[in-house]
Write a protein that holds these residues in place. Structure first.
Motif, PDB file in Angstrom:
ATOM      1  N   LYS A 244       0.705  -1.555   0.353  1.00  0.00           N
ATOM      2  CA  LYS A 244      -0.166  -0.060   0.085  1.00  0.00           C
ATOM      3  C   LYS A 244       0.429   1.381   0.227  1.00  0.00           C
ATOM      4  O   LYS A 244       2.157   1.264   0.698  1.00  0.00           O
ATOM      5  N   LYS A 245       0.215   2.105  -0.613  1.00  0.00           N
ATOM      6  CA  LYS A 245       0.761   3.613  -0.592  1.00  0.00           C
ATOM      7  C   LYS A 245       1.039   4.140   0.878  1.00  0.00           C
ATOM      8  O   LYS A 245       0.722   3.773   1.911  1.00  0.00           O
ATOM      9  N   ASP A 246       2.577   4.772   0.568  1.00  0.00           N
ATOM     10  CA  ASP A 246       2.559   4.622   2.366  1.00  0.00           C
ATOM     11  C   ASP A 246       1.607   5.895   2.677  1.00  0.00           C
ATOM     12  O   ASP A 246       1.037   6.827   2.640  1.00  0.00           O
ATOM     13  N   GLY A 247       1.619   5.936   4.492  1.00  0.00           N
ATOM     14  CA  GLY A 247       0.746   6.282   5.344  1.00  0.00           C
ATOM     15  C   GLY A 247      -1.238   5.579   5.184  1.00  0.00           C
ATOM     16  O   GLY A 247      -1.833   6.493   5.570  1.00  0.00           O
ATOM     17  N   SER A 248      -0.551   5.021   3.839  1.00  0.00           N
ATOM     18  CA  SER A 248      -2.183   4.600   3.569  1.00  0.00           C
ATOM     19  C   SER A 248      -2.832   3.815   4.787  1.00  0.00           C
ATOM     20  O   SER A 248      -2.261   2.331   5.162  1.00  0.00           O
ATOM     21  N   SER A 249      -4.092   3.894   5.220  1.00  0.00           N
ATOM     22  CA  SER A 249      -4.256   2.748   6.096  1.00  0.00           C
ATOM     23  C   SER A 249      -5.478   1.269   5.339  1.00  0.00           C
ATOM     24  O   SER A 249      -5.999   0.807   5.733  1.00  0.00           O
ATOM     25  N   LEU A 250      -5.507   1.369   4.094  1.00  0.00           N
ATOM     26  CA  LEU A 250      -6.366   0.752   3.167  1.00  0.00           C
ATOM     27  C   LEU A 250      -5.839  -0.815   2.741  1.00  0.00           C
ATOM     28  O   LEU A 250      -4.561  -0.335   2.673  1.00  0.00           O
ATOM     29  N   PRO A 251      -6.220  -1.618   3.424  1.00  0.00           N
ATOM     30  CA  PRO A 251      -5.607  -2.880   3.477  1.00  0.00           C
ATOM     31  C   PRO A 251      -4.997  -2.993   2.300  1.00  0.00           C
ATOM     32  O   PRO A 251      -5.142  -2.525   1.187  1.00  0.00           O
ATOM     33  N   VAL A 252      -3.792  -4.347   1.732  1.00  0.00           N
ATOM     34  CA  VAL A 252      -3.777  -4.917   0.805  1.00  0.00           C
ATOM     35  C   VAL A 252      -4.703  -5.493   0.245  1.00  0.00           C
ATOM     36  O   VAL A 252      -5.028  -5.832  -0.962  1.00  0.00           O
ATOM     37  N   ILE A 253      -4.983  -6.487   0.235  1.00  0.00           N
ATOM     38  CA  ILE A 253      -5.763  -7.586   0.317  1.00  0.00           C
ATOM     39  C   ILE A 253      -7.277  -7.289   0.619  1.00  0.00           C
ATOM     40  O   ILE A 253      -7.935  -7.176   2.286  1.00  0.00           O
ATOM     41  N   THR A 254      -8.431  -6.768   0.684  1.00  0.00           N
ATOM     42  CA  THR A 254     -10.237  -6.757   0.754  1.00  0.00           C
ATOM     43  C   THR A 254     -10.844  -8.207   0.928  1.00  0.00           C
ATOM     44  O   THR A 254     -10.317  -8.995  -0.533  1.00  0.00           O
ATOM     45  N   LYS A 255     -11.981  -7.909   1.105  1.00  0.00           N
ATOM     46  CA  LYS A 255     -12.745  -8.792   0.525  1.00  0.00           C
ATOM     47  C   LYS A 255     -13.145  -8.650  -0.815  1.00  0.00           C
ATOM     48  O   LYS A 255     -13.645 -10.495  -1.397  1.00  0.00           O
ATOM     49  N   GLU A 256     -13.006  -7.798  -1.130  1.00  0.00           N
ATOM     50  CA  GLU A 256     -13.399  -7.676  -2.692  1.00  0.00           C
ATOM     51  C   GLU A 256     -12.457  -8.599  -3.376  1.00  0.00           C
ATOM     52  O   GLU A 256     -12.976  -9.113  -4.444  1.00  0.00           O
ATOM     53  N   ILE A 257     -11.324  -7.660  -2.993  1.00  0.00           N
ATOM     54  CA  ILE A 257     -10.511  -8.275  -3.842  1.00  0.00           C
ATOM     55  C   ILE A 257     -10.298 -10.220  -3.439  1.00  0.00           C
ATOM     56  O   ILE A 257     -10.085 -10.891  -4.852  1.00  0.00           O
ATOM     57  N   ALA A 258     -10.803 -10.713  -2.529  1.00  0.00           N
ATOM     58  CA  ALA A 258     -10.095 -11.766  -2.408  1.00  0.00           C
ATOM     59  C   ALA A 258     -11.552 -13.038  -3.060  1.00  0.00           C
ATOM     60  O   ALA A 258     -10.883 -14.504  -3.044  1.00  0.00           O
ATOM     61  N   SER A 259     -13.075 -12.092  -2.863  1.00  0.00           N
ATOM     62  CA  SER A 259     -14.137 -13.110  -3.890  1.00  0.00           C
ATOM     63  C   SER A 259     -13.956 -13.189  -5.402  1.00  0.00           C
ATOM     64  O   SER A 259     -14.243 -13.279  -6.072  1.00  0.00           O
ATOM     65  N   LEU A 260     -12.932 -11.811  -6.127  1.00  0.00           N
ATOM     66  CA  LEU A 260     -12.614 -12.304  -7.103  1.00  0.00           C
ATOM     67  C   LEU A 260     -12.383 -13.306  -8.179  1.00  0.00           C
ATOM     68  O   LEU A 260     -11.848 -14.103  -7.745  1.00  0.00           O
ATOM     69  N   GLN A 261     -13.071 -13.708  -8.990  1.00  0.00           N
ATOM     70  CA  GLN A 261     -13.241 -15.041 -10.018  1.00  0.00           C
ATOM     71  C   GLN A 261     -11.983 -14.201 -11.151  1.00  0.00           C
ATOM     72  O   GLN A 261     -11.875 -13.291 -11.541  1.00  0.00           O
ATOM     73  N   GLY A 262     -11.883 -15.588 -11.739  1.00  0.00           N
ATOM     74  CA  GLY A 262     -10.525 -16.088 -12.738  1.00  0.00           C
ATOM     75  C   GLY A 262      -9.390 -15.553 -12.426  1.00  0.00           C
ATOM     76  O   GLY A 262      -8.996 -15.926 -11.305  1.00  0.00           O
ATOM     77  N   THR A 263      -7.918 -14.566 -13.245  1.00  0.00           N
ATOM     78  CA  THR A 263      -6.802 -14.630 -12.588  1.00  0.00           C
ATOM     79  C   THR A 263      -6.216 -13.451 -11.591  1.00  0.00           C
ATOM     80  O   THR A 263      -6.391 -12.285 -12.173  1.00  0.00           O
ATOM     81  N   LEU A 264      -5.604 -13.895 -11.312  1.00  0.00           N
ATOM     82  CA  LEU A 264      -5.453 -12.563  -9.315  1.00  0.00           C
ATOM     83  C   LEU A 264      -3.901 -12.685  -9.797  1.00  0.00           C
ATOM     84  O   LEU A 264      -3.083 -13.918  -9.812  1.00  0.00           O
ATOM     85  N   VAL A 265      -2.736 -11.284 -10.903  1.00  0.00           N
ATOM     86  CA  VAL A 265      -2.089 -11.208 -10.325  1.00  0.00           C
ATOM     87  C   VAL A 265      -1.683 -10.577  -9.761  1.00  0.00           C
ATOM     88  O   VAL A 265      -1.916  -8.808  -9.907  1.00  0.00           O
TER      89      VAL A 265
END
Length: 507
Positions: free
Chosen positions: A148-169
């Motif tokens: 994540k960007k310096d100082g950001s509180s956002l997580p790298v992996i979110t529930k939305e990302i984890a639920s994505l179908q197809g190929t994740l890179v």
């Protein structure tokens, strides 16, 4: 104010041959090249000799160089009226901060262009035999940043990302690998989902780990994954074992020290890299043209008196022809002259200037050249031999013995390069070289003179030596060593093929 222009150029991933033609042209025309840590040094060789090269790389987890500093630098250089290439690994607009730099330029009204590059998100899986899409496995691809960007509180992996179908890179995730895998499982991704972790992708150091998320999470070697690394999650990973092609190259993971000067070093490296090898260029000698052209210019002025011109090196052809053209001469001035060269590669170089060699010996050495020329009626003939200062006297003395009138002109000399001895010894000591390759006796002497006799025995106990031909091999023997590899055809191509055969026989 005379504003320059900035080109944000994608250099592609680790394999230097993946840079685009437009990217190469931009580098060739640049006054200034600002480059990152992951740029392959071979790409910088396209820059002009007078270009300013500025390293502005950032190591993972190192924040010593701020993006604002880079922006200020390229803006400052552009305001000086210069053409700047901002060289970035992969593609500038895929996690490359190219968008941020372009905005900074736009705000200051600095003209710029974006030159796309081959992203590691695509190239690295391809080199690992993983198609990101396949009609039976995945119809969608998602690119994700691994930090994540310096100082950001956002997580790298979110529930939305984890639920994505197809190929994740996932790019830039090596430093957070453990937490990324934990987060995927915690947020609902199946622990049995297929994953590949590819480090140093598209280079001979490429390593691939595959398995399920759960398996790789528990593997101890996963903890040793070093950047740069690309993570691929999805069913397409299953195809990797069947479709891997890069690692099957005959010299994959073999390391070579190339001791030749440029441009020969790059030619050898290119051939070896095509076979999957890693080529470390360490020139120990360099070609230095003469400073006084009086004798050369006299020979050029009297060129019509010669019956034959004999070249024994490509360097000699280039230097002579450039001077010949500079003095206002033309090919028609050679109309009554025959040419002889020492080998077919040298003949090919001569042909590039529009001249066909009348004689090329079957064996590429001075003795064979002399023997072949004796079949011609050379008694009383004027022969010109443009050469290096350190060239063998076999040819001119032999020609004089049969009655030829020989003029030798020195075009260049061989000079030792400044070499970091500790760096060389470190490469050898840490088993970072499988083969040391030599293409000239002078290169052999310069290289082995870096060591004591005891050090030669110690360092070369497990390292093979490749020689381009018998003259070079003889020089190796003077240091009580022996060439393990020598081609039947004394050319760079022949030497690389001999190296390939050598390792095939070992395996």
């Amino acid at each position: 104010m005379n504003k320059g222009k900035v080109y944000l150029v994608g250099a592609g991933p680790g394999d230097p041959s993946l840079i685009t033609l437009k990217g190469v042209n931009c580098i060739k025309n640049a006054d200034v090249v600002v480059y990152d840590r992951l740029i392959n040094q071979d790409i910088l060789s396209y820059a002009r000799e007078d270009a300013e090269l500025i390293y502005f790389g950032k190591k993972p987890k190192s924040h010593s160089i701020k993006q604002d500093e880079i922006n200020r630098l390229i803006i400052k250089k552009a305001r000086e009226g210069k053409t700047i290439v901002r060289l970035k690994g992969g593609d500038p607009f895929i996690f490359g901060r190219g968008g941020e730099e372009a905005l900074a330029l736009a705000e200051k009204r600095i003209p710029f262009e974006i030159v796309p590059g081959v992203s590691s998100a695509i190239a690295v899986p391809t080199y690992a035999g993983i198609p990101l899409t396949h009609r039976d496995y995945a119809s969608a691809v998602t690119f994700i940043t691994g930090h994540k960007k310096d100082g950001s509180s956002l997580p790298v992996i979110t529930k939305e990302i984890a639920s994505l179908q197809g190929t994740l890179v996932i790019l830039m995730g090596a430093g957070n690998l453990g937490s990324i895998l934990d987060d995927f499982i915690r947020l609902g991704k199946s622990p049995s989902a297929q994953i590949a972790i590819i480090s140093s992708g598209t280079t001979p150091r490429q390593e691939i780990l595959t398995g399920t998320i759960k398996e790789l999470k528990n593997k101890t070697n996963t903890k040793r994954v070093k950047p740069p690394a690309v993570i691929v999650i999805g069913d397409v990973v299953n195809l990797s074992k069947k479709l891997r092609w890069y690692e099957k190259k005959p010299l994959f993971n073999k390391k070579f020290l190339i001791t030749s000067p440029e441009p020969g070093a790059s030619k050898i490296a290119s051939h070896l890299e095509n076979f999957g090898a890693e080529a470390i260029k360490l020139p120990v000698i360099k070609i230095v043209p003469v400073e006084n052209f009086l004798i050369i210019d006299k020979a050029i002025k009297e060129i019509n008196k010669y019956h034959w011109i004999i070249f024994t090196s490509q360097n000699g052809i280039d230097l002579f022809m450039k001077r010949f053209i500079l003095k206002g001469k033309h090919l028609k001035d050679f109309k009554a002259i025959k040419f002889a060269v020492i080998g077919k590669v040298t003949g090919g170089k001569l042909k590039k200037y529009g001249i066909k060699a009348s004689f090329i010996p079957k064996k590429y050495n001075s003795e064979a050249l002399l023997s072949g020329l004796k079949k011609y009626s050379l008694k009383g003939k004027n022969i010109l031999i443009p050469r290096a200062q350190e060239t063998s006297k076999v040819l001119p003395l032999g020609l004089k013995k049969i009655g030829a009138k020989v003029d030798e002109i020195v075009l260049y000399r061989i000079q030792n390069e400044k070499v970091n001895c500790n760096k060389v010894k470190s490469l050898l000591k840490e088993n970072n070289a499988d083969v040391v390759a030599f293409t000239s006796p002078s290169g052999v002497k310069s290289f082995f003179n870096l060591f004591t006799k005891k050090e030669i025995i110690y360092y070369f106990n497990k390292i093979s030596i490749a020689s381009i031909g018998p003259v070079t091999s003889k020089a190796i023997e003077e240091f009580e060593m022996k060439a393990d590899i020598m081609p039947k055809e004394y050319t760079i191509k022949g030497m690389v093929e001999a190296i390939d055969n050598y390792f095939n026989n070992i395996n």
